[in-house]
Design a protein around this motif. Sequence first.
Motif, mmCIF file in Angstrom:
data_model
loop_
_atom_site.group_PDB
_atom_site.id
_atom_site.type_symbol
_atom_site.label_atom_id
_atom_site.label_comp_id
_atom_site.label_asym_id
_atom_site.label_seq_id
_atom_site.Cartn_x
_atom_site.Cartn_y
_atom_site.Cartn_z
ATOM 1 N N SER A 139 -49.233 38.442 20.552
ATOM 2 C CA SER A 139 -49.587 37.788 21.808
ATOM 3 C C SER A 139 -49.696 38.806 22.932
ATOM 4 C CB SER A 139 -48.537 36.727 22.163
ATOM 5 O OG SER A 139 -48.454 35.745 21.160
ATOM 6 N N PHE A 140 -48.797 39.800 22.942
ATOM 7 C CA PHE A 140 -48.866 40.846 23.964
ATOM 8 C C PHE A 140 -50.166 41.630 23.858
ATOM 9 C CE2 PHE A 140 -48.121 45.304 25.122
ATOM 10 C CZ PHE A 140 -47.789 45.155 26.461
ATOM 11 N N VAL A 141 -50.561 41.946 22.636
ATOM 12 C CA VAL A 141 -51.826 42.676 22.454
ATOM 13 C C VAL A 141 -53.005 41.829 22.951
ATOM 14 C CG1 VAL A 141 -53.384 43.649 20.739
ATOM 15 C CG2 VAL A 141 -50.933 44.049 20.553
ATOM 16 N N VAL A 142 -53.017 40.552 22.563
ATOM 17 C CA VAL A 142 -54.121 39.677 22.974
ATOM 18 C C VAL A 142 -54.146 39.511 24.491
ATOM 19 C CG1 VAL A 142 -55.019 37.332 22.828
ATOM 20 C CG2 VAL A 142 -54.202 38.480 20.772
ATOM 21 N N VAL A 143 -52.967 39.240 25.094
ATOM 22 C CA VAL A 143 -52.906 39.050 26.545
ATOM 23 C C VAL A 143 -53.305 40.326 27.270
ATOM 24 C CG1 VAL A 143 -51.299 38.640 28.451
ATOM 25 C CG2 VAL A 143 -51.231 37.178 26.445
#
Length: 532
Positions: free
Chosen positions: A23-27
């Motif tokens: 999720s951190f990578v996507v965000v």
Amino acid sequence: MAALTFWRRSIQARVVASTLVLSFVVVSVVGWFLLRQTRDGLLDDRVDAVVAEALDETEDARTRLASATLSDVDAAEQQRALVDPIIQRGLTRDFAVVLAGPAGPSGVAADPGGGGATYTFGLDRTSVPGSLVDHFSSVATPSWTYTTIRRLAPGGESVLSEPGIAVGSQVTLPADGRTYTLYLLFPTSEDEETLALVTRALLTAGVLLLLLVAGVTWLVAQQVVTPIRMARRVAERLAAGQLQERLEVSGEDDLARLATSFNQMASNLQRQIRQLEELSRVQRRFVSDVSHELRTPLTTVRMAGDVLHDAKGSFDPVTARAAELLQTELDRFETLLADLLEISRFDAGAAQLEVDDVNLVDVAHRVVDSTRPLADQRGVRLVVRAPDRPCLAEADVRRVERVLRNLVSNAIDHAGPRRPGATPTVVVRVAGDDHAAAVAVRDHGVGLAPGESAMVFNRFWRADPARARTSGGTGLGLSISLEDAHLHGGWLQAWGRPSEGAQFRLTLPRRNGDPLRRSPIPLIPDDVVESV
């Protein structure tokens, strides 16, 4: 260390962590894309606006110059009349002005920092970038570029910097007919503040989104992992012998069906285990009952056999030989019956130790002395290698003697010469250290094939089924010996190699109940050459 253990054991933690990382990578990627688009959009709109405003100011200046009267022949006055209104409007609209010129010879740009330049008060004229100045070294179209606008602080002692856009265009004064360059510098601080506000909003939203994703993932994983943890605890209790444990089934989803299948498996295992336990109990009881029931008829047969054996001198040779065979087999039958009773006690868990300090050196000498007649009959030499000092261990002397007697008797049966014509030898070795005491029995006979060192302790097992038991063994001696060793918390191990003999090693703890970690005698004899 505790965190690492928790990480290895918790599926829930790994799921939440991996979800957070993804999720951190996507965000981060989405946020970077949005920020870039927002920044480009803000700057593009700002550039369009300032370029349009600069062109309007330039066009207005040209209009005023065109309407100037021919009497205005003073170039300096005309220059001031041109730039002062623009400077005044710049103070209200928040942009700075620099009028540089006139231009020098062809190819030499008008220097904004020169003495003839007119500019907004407090502006550092080096704010006009050199690339833009070079662009107007000759007659050129209007152009713009990014720059850093530097202004003097009110006290004049420091310089304030802010990002901006510089737009340049050229005008011609009617008074002298020469070309001047008009630079308008528009700050972009508001756009930077807007971009910073958007960045903070995106960061805040990203952090909140990550926290929300972590919470949702934790709750979802909890719903999946909780039944698995319950199944693990129930499985552990089933493994501990609590066969009545079952999983609670609720719902009709996949986890509920898994719990139902688990309960059915546990019920089947419980039923089979109880059947095996019942079968084992019946078998043990049968062996025990038969062994006890055989004692009475065996006693009667023994009495009749003793009478016949004592009177064999008055019989003919065939009858006398039959009486001797009857006596021998009765002895073997009594031994077998005693072994069966002992095995039944081990199976029932009723075997008990009578622990005392036992000197294994004395036990080894007693066993060798008791089996020497059998060894002499087989032509086998018995050798005891023991230390001069006592080798003590807390053990049941009767059981230890029985183990050694079985090992020595088997070694005598299987002993063979190392060289043709040599006397077969059985070596009994005793050794000890601070933690353990051991006795090893070594022969140089037929040995054991690979894999037979573990099978040799099975009940009624023989390496060569066609080979007779010359010493009258029952086939239960080594099994009983292994149980005796386990009852002491010790080891009974075997090593063998075809044509190189075998060695059996009994290892006992010095103090009853202490765990064994090593043996003072190596399992592989010292006289064996290991093949490479």
